[in-house]
Design a protein around this motif. Structure first.
Motif, short mmCIF file in Angstrom:
data_model
loop_
_atom_site.label_atom_id
_atom_site.label_comp_id
_atom_site.label_asym_id
_atom_site.label_seq_id
_atom_site.Cartn_x
_atom_site.Cartn_y
_atom_site.Cartn_z
N LEU A 1 0.84 -1.20 0.00
CA LEU A 1 0.00 0.00 0.00
C LEU A 1 0.87 1.25 0.00
O LEU A 1 1.92 1.30 0.66
CB LEU A 1 -0.91 0.01 1.24
CG LEU A 1 -1.86 -1.18 1.37
CD1 LEU A 1 -2.62 -1.09 2.69
CD2 LEU A 1 -2.84 -1.22 0.20
N ASP A 2 0.44 2.26 -0.74
CA ASP A 2 1.13 3.55 -0.74
C ASP A 2 0.65 4.36 0.45
O ASP A 2 -0.54 4.73 0.54
CB ASP A 2 0.85 4.29 -2.05
CG ASP A 2 1.47 3.59 -3.25
OD1 ASP A 2 2.53 2.97 -3.07
OD2 ASP A 2 0.88 3.67 -4.35
N VAL A 3 1.54 4.64 1.38
CA VAL A 3 1.19 5.31 2.62
C VAL A 3 2.19 6.44 2.88
O VAL A 3 3.01 6.77 2.02
CB VAL A 3 1.16 4.31 3.80
CG1 VAL A 3 -0.05 3.39 3.70
CG2 VAL A 3 2.44 3.46 3.82
N ARG A 4 2.11 7.04 4.07
CA ARG A 4 2.96 8.19 4.36
C ARG A 4 3.63 8.03 5.72
O ARG A 4 3.16 7.29 6.59
CB ARG A 4 2.15 9.49 4.34
CG ARG A 4 0.86 9.45 5.13
CD ARG A 4 0.23 10.80 5.28
NE ARG A 4 1.05 11.67 6.09
CZ ARG A 4 1.07 11.61 7.42
NH1 ARG A 4 0.32 10.74 8.08
NH2 ARG A 4 1.83 12.42 8.10
N ALA A 5 4.74 8.72 5.89
CA ALA A 5 5.47 8.71 7.15
C ALA A 5 5.41 10.09 7.78
O ALA A 5 4.95 11.06 7.16
CB ALA A 5 6.92 8.29 6.90
N ASP A 6 5.88 10.18 9.03
CA ASP A 6 5.85 11.45 9.76
C ASP A 6 7.24 11.80 10.27
O ASP A 6 8.02 10.92 10.65
CB ASP A 6 4.90 11.34 10.95
CG ASP A 6 3.44 11.32 10.54
OD1 ASP A 6 2.91 12.39 10.18
OD2 ASP A 6 2.84 10.23 10.54
N ARG A 7 7.52 13.08 10.29
CA ARG A 7 8.79 13.56 10.82
C ARG A 7 8.62 13.95 12.29
O ARG A 7 7.60 14.52 12.69
CB ARG A 7 9.29 14.76 10.02
CG ARG A 7 9.52 14.44 8.55
CD ARG A 7 10.26 15.57 7.83
NE ARG A 7 10.32 15.31 6.39
CZ ARG A 7 11.19 14.50 5.81
NH1 ARG A 7 12.08 13.86 6.56
NH2 ARG A 7 11.17 14.32 4.50
N LEU A 8 9.64 13.65 13.08
CA LEU A 8 9.60 13.97 14.51
C LEU A 8 9.34 15.46 14.74
O LEU A 8 8.51 15.83 15.58
CB LEU A 8 10.93 13.56 15.15
CG LEU A 8 11.10 13.92 16.63
CD1 LEU A 8 10.06 13.21 17.50
CD2 LEU A 8 12.52 13.58 17.09
#
Length: 233
Positions: A159-166
Motif C-alpha cells: 500500500l502507498d502510505v505516508r510517514a511522519d517527521r519527529l
C-alpha cells in the motif's frame, strides 16, 4: 514498544490505578488485551471488519474477568467524538494508524480531546527521517536515493502510505495541547527481518538491544518507527 509504554504509564500514574484506556486502530487487539490483563479498562476502536472479528475472537479466549474489561467499537478513529465524551480516558493509544491518514491533524486533535488532564497520548508512526534506511540496507540504491526527499513509501502490504517527521509531530502535539513528553525509536536493528521469521534463540538479548537503542542517540533517530508520548496539559 510495550516496555516503553509501560515505562510512561508507570511514570505518570500511581501503581495499581486502573486506567481508562482508548486504543484507536486496535487491530487484532494485542495492546488492548495486554493492558486489560494488567487490570485496566480498555475500549478499542477499529474500522476494519476483519480486524474486529480477530479481536473479538482473541477476547473470547480470555477469562471472564478480562473480557469484562474490554469493549470493542467498530468505527473510524476520526469519529471518537461521536462515541465518547471529551476527557473520558487516561491513556489514548494510536499505533500504526497515522500512516494511513493523509491529513492527520484532525485525528490527532480528536485524540487529544479524549484525554483527561494529565492523560497520556501514545503514537506509533513511520519515521520519515529514516525512510532511506530500509532500501539502503537491502542494497536498493535507487530506492534509497528517492526516499530522502519524500514522506511517501510503499509498505510491506504493497500500500502507498505516508510517514511522519519527529519535528512535525512535535509541533502538532504542542498545538493540540498534548506536548511531547518522551520519544523512542522502534525497530532500530530488526526492521529488515521478515514478519514470519522465527524468534532467535536469545530473544531477550535482542529485545534488550532494541530497547537500549530505542532510547539512545543517534540510534533512535534512524529507527523504522517512532513512538511518541504526549501529555495533556
Amino acid at each position: 514498544m510495550s516496555r516503553q509504554l509501560d515505562e510512561q504509564i508507570a511514570g505518570r500514574f500511581p501503581v495499581g490505578q486502573r486506567l481508562r484506556v482508548l486504543d484507536v486502530g486496535m487491530g487484532q487487539g494485542t495492546q488492548a488485551l495486554r493492558l486489560a490483563r494488567a487490570g485496566h479498562q480498555v475500549t478499542g476502536v477499529e474500522q476494519d471488519a476483519t480486524m474486529v472479528a480477530a479481536a473479538r475472537e482473541a477476547l473470547a479466549g480470555e477469562p471472564e474477568g478480562i473480557r469484562e474489561r474490554v469493549r470493542i467499537v467498530q468505527g473510524d478513529g476520526r469519529d471518537t467524538g461521536v462515541h465518547f465524551l471529551p476527557g473520558s480516558f487516561d491513556v489514548v493509544l494510536c499505533h500504526g494508524v497515522l500512516m494511513y491518514v493523509e491529513e492527520p491533524d484532525a485525528l490527532l486533535a480528536g485524540l487529544a480531546r479524549m484525554l483527561a488532564p494529565g492523560g497520556l497520548l501514545s503514537l506509533l508512526v513511520r519515521n520519515a527521517d529514516a525512510l532511506a534506511m530500509r532500501p539502503g540496507l537491502y542494497g536498493d540504491w535507487a530506492g534509497a536515493l528517492a526516499s530522502f526527499d519524500t514522506v511517501s513509501y510503499t509498505n510491506r502490504l504493497g500500500l502507498d502510505v505516508r510517514a511522519d517527521r519527529l519535528e512535525t509531530l512535535t509541533g502538532a502535539l504542542a498545538g493540540i495541547g498534548a506536548p511531547l513528553h518522551a520519544w523512542y525509536g522502534v525497530r532500530v536493528f530488526t526492521d529488515t527481518a521478515a514478519d514470519d521469521a522465527p524468534a532467535p534463540a536469545d530473544v531477550e538479548t535482542l529485545l534488550a538491544v532494541e530497547e537500549r537503542a530505542g532510547r539512545t542517540d543517534p540510534y533512535r533517530s534512524v529507527a523504522a518507527l517512532l513512538h511518541l508520548c504526549g501529555v495533556r496539559g
